[in-house]
Design a protein around this motif. Structure first.
Motif, PDB file in Angstrom:
ATOM      1  N   UNK A  43       0.880  -1.345   0.193  1.00 23.28           N
ATOM      2  CA  UNK A  43      -0.013  -0.072   0.033  1.00 23.28           C
ATOM      3  C   UNK A  43       1.021   1.278  -0.077  1.00 23.28           C
ATOM      4  N   UNK A  44       2.161   1.231  -0.172  1.00 21.90           N
ATOM      5  CA  UNK A  44       3.198   2.248  -0.151  1.00 21.90           C
ATOM      6  C   UNK A  44       3.254   2.698   1.116  1.00 21.90           C
ATOM      7  N   UNK A  45       3.043   2.108   2.277  1.00 27.23           N
ATOM      8  CA  UNK A  45       3.133   2.772   3.487  1.00 27.23           C
ATOM      9  C   UNK A  45       4.481   2.087   4.350  1.00 27.23           C
ATOM     10  N   UNK A  46       4.805   1.032   4.163  1.00 25.09           N
ATOM     11  CA  UNK A  46       6.001   0.519   5.022  1.00 25.09           C
ATOM     12  C   UNK A  46       7.299   0.838   4.266  1.00 25.09           C
ATOM     13  N   UNK A  47       7.340   0.822   3.122  1.00 24.13           N
ATOM     14  CA  UNK A  47       8.809   1.359   2.490  1.00 24.13           C
ATOM     15  C   UNK A  47       9.788   0.256   2.169  1.00 24.13           C
ATOM     16  N   UNK A  48       9.238  -1.040   2.609  1.00 23.90           N
ATOM     17  CA  UNK A  48      10.308  -2.060   2.225  1.00 23.90           C
ATOM     18  C   UNK A  48      10.400  -2.159   0.651  1.00 23.90           C
ATOM     19  N   UNK A  49       9.940  -1.814  -0.135  1.00 24.63           N
ATOM     20  CA  UNK A  49       9.855  -2.003  -1.496  1.00 24.63           C
ATOM     21  C   UNK A  49      10.567  -0.667  -2.247  1.00 24.63           C
ATOM     22  N   UNK A  50      11.073   0.184  -1.364  1.00 25.49           N
ATOM     23  CA  UNK A  50      11.584   1.495  -1.811  1.00 25.49           C
ATOM     24  C   UNK A  50      12.762   1.147  -2.923  1.00 25.49           C
ATOM     25  N   UNK A  51      13.014   1.747  -4.078  1.00 24.65           N
ATOM     26  CA  UNK A  51      14.128   1.493  -4.804  1.00 24.65           C
ATOM     27  C   UNK A  51      14.124   3.008  -5.478  1.00 24.65           C
ATOM     28  N   UNK A  52      15.087   3.153  -6.564  1.00 21.87           N
ATOM     29  CA  UNK A  52      15.416   4.376  -7.213  1.00 21.87           C
ATOM     30  C   UNK A  52      14.862   4.679  -8.661  1.00 21.87           C
ATOM     31  N   UNK A  53      13.911   5.454  -8.716  1.00 22.75           N
ATOM     32  CA  UNK A  53      13.588   5.685 -10.235  1.00 22.75           C
ATOM     33  C   UNK A  53      14.233   6.862 -10.736  1.00 22.75           C
ATOM     34  N   UNK A  54      15.004   7.050 -11.602  1.00 27.40           N
ATOM     35  CA  UNK A  54      15.697   8.259 -12.135  1.00 27.40           C
ATOM     36  C   UNK A  54      16.715   8.843 -10.970  1.00 27.40           C
ATOM     37  N   UNK A  55      17.058   8.186 -10.090  1.00 30.69           N
ATOM     38  CA  UNK A  55      17.743   8.386  -8.793  1.00 30.69           C
ATOM     39  C   UNK A  55      17.041   8.984  -7.555  1.00 30.69           C
ATOM     40  N   UNK A  56      15.620   8.961  -7.383  1.00 29.55           N
ATOM     41  CA  UNK A  56      14.890   9.240  -6.544  1.00 29.55           C
ATOM     42  C   UNK A  56      14.193   8.249  -5.969  1.00 29.55           C
ATOM     43  N   UNK A  57      14.113   7.951  -4.720  1.00 30.52           N
ATOM     44  CA  UNK A  57      13.418   6.831  -3.988  1.00 30.52           C
ATOM     45  C   UNK A  57      11.882   6.839  -4.517  1.00 30.52           C
ATOM     46  N   UNK A  58      11.363   5.758  -4.725  1.00 30.44           N
ATOM     47  CA  UNK A  58      10.099   5.292  -4.904  1.00 30.44           C
ATOM     48  C   UNK A  58       9.522   4.082  -4.400  1.00 30.44           C
ATOM     49  N   UNK A  59       8.128   4.227  -4.290  1.00 30.16           N
ATOM     50  CA  UNK A  59       7.611   3.119  -3.486  1.00 30.16           C
ATOM     51  C   UNK A  59       6.970   2.242  -4.818  1.00 30.16           C
ATOM     52  N   UNK A  60       7.879   1.101  -4.978  1.00 31.84           N
ATOM     53  CA  UNK A  60       7.614   0.346  -6.405  1.00 31.84           C
ATOM     54  C   UNK A  60       6.445  -0.573  -6.068  1.00 31.84           C
ATOM     55  N   UNK A  61       5.768  -0.606  -5.017  1.00 30.93           N
ATOM     56  CA  UNK A  61       4.494  -1.329  -4.736  1.00 30.93           C
ATOM     57  C   UNK A  61       3.446  -0.544  -5.468  1.00 30.93           C
ATOM     58  N   UNK A  62       3.537   0.603  -5.526  1.00 30.13           N
ATOM     59  CA  UNK A  62       2.304   1.227  -5.894  1.00 30.13           C
ATOM     60  C   UNK A  62       2.762   2.195  -7.113  1.00 30.13           C
ATOM     61  N   UNK A  63       3.841   1.907  -7.807  1.00 28.98           N
ATOM     62  CA  UNK A  63       4.193   2.540  -8.986  1.00 28.98           C
ATOM     63  C   UNK A  63       4.233   1.557 -10.330  1.00 28.98           C
ATOM     64  N   UNK A  64       3.199   1.838 -11.362  1.00 30.57           N
ATOM     65  CA  UNK A  64       3.149   0.945 -12.316  1.00 30.57           C
ATOM     66  C   UNK A  64       4.505   0.823 -13.125  1.00 30.57           C
ATOM     67  N   UNK A  65       4.514  -0.210 -13.561  1.00 31.17           N
ATOM     68  CA  UNK A  65       5.617  -0.609 -14.510  1.00 31.17           C
ATOM     69  C   UNK A  65       5.854   0.124 -15.737  1.00 31.17           C
TER      70      UNK A  65
END
Length: 411
Positions: A43-65
């Protein structure tokens, strides 16, 4: 399916086929086998899925591929040689900033951003900046000390200038929206005789389907109806997404559709509750077999209710009793509702409601297929809203009537 291109950990990924609803976390884990990105709450809450998109941290569980088409993605596996990440890993180990380690990849990604952006950060600053990453083990003391130690070491080495990688306001990866729209326009233009058809593609292509909870299983409903028109005529009409959308009571359009994308709005009334669902859907059509697929999701603008769905329709050539050409439409609908309105999908009554909705759609479809477009003939107008409450009442009424007929031997 959608085809996307991106750079992941320095490796170019070309022509990857993904469904429009696929989340970035699922794509990097399941398709690219980069399992260092962990999925927690989804749900974009816990932050465990955080990675970098163009160098900026992003919640990948709520980011569409598909929203990252053309982006540069960096997961924890791609940071082995990063100077800041090397220092952070050593500090996390030194300060005992991890125990089970499940949150650590996302924690390190967020910490990397904090170190670069906040060279003068205090302990309070670090705690606030890292508050979006949850840990069930450490109590955060070691994590805070680790991040602060790296900041202090860089400051002692004379690194005091902040690094700001975000260049514009908006969601991470949004800088690629224009490129994606241009690509969609180019594809539409190449398959169209005129550029007029490609012009609205830019409006529709920039809106992705709203992300919703994909963990809830779908309810599947199958319906069939027949219209007294040749299959070719019905197939051609189904390709006009603006016309098909308006066959559903309470439906309207948020933007001009393309041949493969539509942005509908559905107004539903349940007693005193009025919901306005806004969403987006992608369409695939197989003219050889007269089969169409629709994938989409939507959110209510007034509540936390959301829905996602898949529709498959097949057109079968048939005849009327008089021998005239007709078309049988076989429809399979899979849907999931979440939020306050989810209660209306938990009962068998929904099957009866779906049948009545299908009948209303079929009636509107017949009316529009019969519309000749004459100057004195106005096209049929959709209902202002879908009155689900009235549908529920009519279903219950009919069931009660049917019960008493059986009880007293009636037919």
């Amino acid at each position: 399916m959608k085809t996307i291109n991106m750079t992941v950990n320095g490796k170019v990924i070309s022509g990857a086929a993904v469904e429009p609803r696929t989340q970035l976390a699922d794509f990097v884990r399941d398709t690219l086998n980069l399992t260092g990105t962990h999925i927690g709450c989804e749900h974009g809450v816990c932050g465990a899925c955080t990675l970098m998109v163009d160098g900026v941290p992003a919640r990948s569980c709520i980011t569409l591929a598909v929203a990252c088409d053309g982006a540069k993605i960096t997961t924890i596996e791609g940071m082995d040689d990063d100077e800041v990440m090397i220092a952070l890993r050593a500090a996390f180990q030194r300060e005992h900033a991890l125990q089970c380690g499940y949150c650590t990849p996302g924690m390190l990604a967020s910490a990397h951003d904090v170190v670069l952006r906040m060279p003068d950060a205090t302990e309070a600053d670090v705690r606030f900046a890292m508050s979006g990453n949850l840990c069930r083990c450490t109590g955060y003391v070691g994590i805070t000390k680790a991040v602060l130690s790296v900041i202090e070491a860089r400051r002692a080495a004379g690194v005091t200038k902040p690094v700001e990688l975000r260049g514009e306001i908006g969601p991470v990866g949004s800088g690629h929206a224009e490129a994606m729209a241009a690509d969609a326009i180019a594809k539409a233009a190449s398959s169209s005789a005129t550029t007029a058809k490609a012009a609205p593609a830019k409006t529709a292509a920039t809106r992705a389907a709203p992300p919703v909870d994909s963990s809830k299983p779908m309810t599947t409903i199958e319906q069939t109806f027949t219209v007294e028109f040749p299959r070719e005529q019905v197939w051609e009409f189904f390709g006009k997404l603006d016309q098909v959308t308006l066959c559903l009571p309470g439906a309207s359009l948020l933007a001009p559709p393309t041949e493969t994308h539509v942005e509908p709005k559905l107004r539903i009334k349940v007693g005193p509750i009025v919901a306005d669902f806004e969403g987006a859907a992608d369409v695939e059509r197989d003219p050889a077999n007269y089969v169409g697929m629709i994938y989409g999701s939507a959110r209510d603008t007034k509540s936390a209710s959301a829905t996602r769905g898949e529709i498959r329709y097949t057109l079968v050539e048939t005849q009327t009793d008089e021998g005239a050409a007709a078309t049988r439409v076989d429809v399979q609908v899979g849907f999931a509702l979440t939020g306050p309105l989810a209660q209306f999908s938990r009962s068998s009554i929904v099957l009866d409601i779906a049948k009545r909705m299908t009948d209303a759609f079929a009636a509107n479809l017949r009316a529009r297929l019969s519309h000749t477009g004459g100057a004195d003939e106005a096209p049929p107008m959709p209902a202002a809203e879908l009155n689900a409450g009235a549908l529920v009442f009519s279903v219950i009424r009919d069931r009660i009537v049917g019960f008493f007929r059986k009880l007293f031997g009636g037919k």
